[in-house]
Motif scaffolding. Structure first.
Motif, mmCIF file in Angstrom:
data_model
loop_
_atom_site.group_PDB
_atom_site.id
_atom_site.type_symbol
_atom_site.label_atom_id
_atom_site.label_comp_id
_atom_site.label_asym_id
_atom_site.label_seq_id
_atom_site.Cartn_x
_atom_site.Cartn_y
_atom_site.Cartn_z
ATOM 1 N N VAL A 66 0.841 -1.152 -0.077
ATOM 2 C CA VAL A 66 -0.059 -0.084 -0.085
ATOM 3 C C VAL A 66 0.950 1.198 -0.080
ATOM 4 O O VAL A 66 0.294 2.276 0.180
ATOM 5 N N TYR A 70 -2.572 5.927 -4.643
ATOM 6 C CA TYR A 70 -3.890 5.350 -4.733
ATOM 7 C C TYR A 70 -4.565 5.646 -6.091
ATOM 8 O O TYR A 70 -5.667 6.079 -6.301
ATOM 9 N N ARG A 75 -5.035 0.676 -6.882
ATOM 10 C CA ARG A 75 -6.242 0.536 -6.040
ATOM 11 C C ARG A 75 -6.785 -0.977 -6.519
ATOM 12 O O ARG A 75 -7.031 -1.803 -5.534
ATOM 13 N N SER A 132 -8.669 2.193 2.195
ATOM 14 C CA SER A 132 -7.898 1.299 3.043
ATOM 15 C C SER A 132 -8.584 0.419 3.750
ATOM 16 O O SER A 132 -8.306 -1.241 3.982
ATOM 17 N N THR A 199 -10.107 7.626 -0.600
ATOM 18 C CA THR A 199 -8.666 7.867 -0.591
ATOM 19 C C THR A 199 -8.173 9.081 -0.016
ATOM 20 O O THR A 199 -7.004 9.385 0.146
ATOM 21 N N GLU A 281 1.233 7.673 0.164
ATOM 22 C CA GLU A 281 0.074 8.483 0.593
ATOM 23 C C GLU A 281 0.651 8.821 2.091
ATOM 24 O O GLU A 281 0.847 8.200 2.815
#
Length: 317
Positions: A66, A70, A75, A132, A199, A281
């Motif tokens: 991750v 995103y 994703r 997430s 996101t 992110e």
């Protein structure tokens, strides 16, 4: 301690490589599954079926990191890489003449909501919202969806894993150039597309107070051993050290262990620009993850690294 064969799905990553070495050093046979460089590859269902049949322990770790932007493609791959590999292991266990007694599959403590008011445990934790969280929910649904009456299943809700490599490498470099200060949340413009995709990180904790829950890599291995030996442990299990800290304390401890005195706070705008630059992110550092391992401590598990500073000292080596 069991001496039977271990199957590791997702064997090429940070945790997978450590667990391979651990089990082989203990004299256990290890069979690996990965996209490359393993005994079997994902997509070879016949081979995976053979690997799982008769194993004592199956560990599922596969999934795209991750630590990326995103984007729609990322994703989709984050979902696919987790759900397809988990379904493959489940199908192999269902088809096995001698199914493994225990299957420990990765999950994530990110399934819990942003928490500044109280810690999240397996019994009292509240599920969050957003991309997430949806990934975590789908991952666990894939683990528990099939009827596997002869296999005990555990979703290992891992917090940030500390050890040689992993997330600490970039932090070490940043701290040494004076960018190891607390990471401050704040306002940042969010596109409607990111809001719709789940996101967008909305402003939460102030002044670096977001909680940082963590666990040392060595304790991950010990937790899996403990789960294997304790048949009462099933369902979600939080893999988190019992002494989480806030972000300010975490970054101050990183600087202290590295002998770095200088580290001014990093405001949200700077973090966002940096995240764009290195293709990640800010949710990964700004969401308040306050997680406690109630199931493990209630069952008598003792952490080798219950507090942060010794864990960091060992990790930085």
């Amino acid at each position: 301690m069991s001496t039977g064969r271990v199957v590791i799905g997702g064997s090429s990553g940070f945790m997978g490589q450590y667990l391979q070495q651990k089990y082989r050093s203990e004299g256990r046979e290890v069979t690996t599954i990965s996209r490359a460089g393993a005994d079997y590859r994902w997509g070879d269902q016949t081979g995976i079926d053979q690997a799982v049949d008769g194993a004592s322990l199956v560990i599922g770790l596969a999934g795209k990191s991750v630590n990326c932007r995103y984007t729609p493609d990322n994703r989709a791959e984050i979902f696919r890489s987790r759900l397809d590999t988990t379904a493959s292991l489940s199908a192999a266990i269902m088809a096995a003449a001698a199914p493994p007694p225990v299957w420990v599959n990765s999950s994530t403590a990110t399934i819990y909501r942003h928490a500044e008011d109280r810690p999240m445990t397996e019994s009292s934790g509240e599920t969050g919202t957003g991309f997430s969280v949806e990934v975590a929910k789908a991952w666990e649904e894939a683990l528990f969806s099939d009827a596997l009456p002869r296999t005990r299943r555990v979703a290992l809700r891992s917090t940030i894993v500390l050890g040689h490599g992993g997330v600490l490498g970039p932090l070490k470099n940043l701290a040494r150039v004076g960018l190891g200060g607390a990471q401050y949340d704040g306002w940042w413009p969010v596109a409607k597309s990111r809001q719709m995709a789940g996101t967008a990180h909305l402003p939460g904790a102030k002044h670096g107070r977001q909680k940082f829950s963590w666990v040392h890599l060595e304790d991950i291995g010990r937790i899996i051993d403990f789960i294997e030996e304790h048949p009462e442990l099933e369902g979600p299990v939080n893999a988190a050290a019992p002494n989480p800290v806030d972000n300010t304390t975490f970054m101050a401890t990183v600087r202290g262990v590295l002998g770095v005195r200088f580290g001014p706070p990093m405001p949200r705008w700077m973090l966002e620009l940096g995240a764009i630059g290195i293709r990640t992110e800010t949710e990964l550092i700004l969401k308040s993850r306050w997680v406690l391992p109630d199931k493990l401590t209630d069952a008598g598990f003792e952490f080798a690294y219950p507090t942060l500073e010794p864990a960091l000292r060992e990790s930085f080596g």
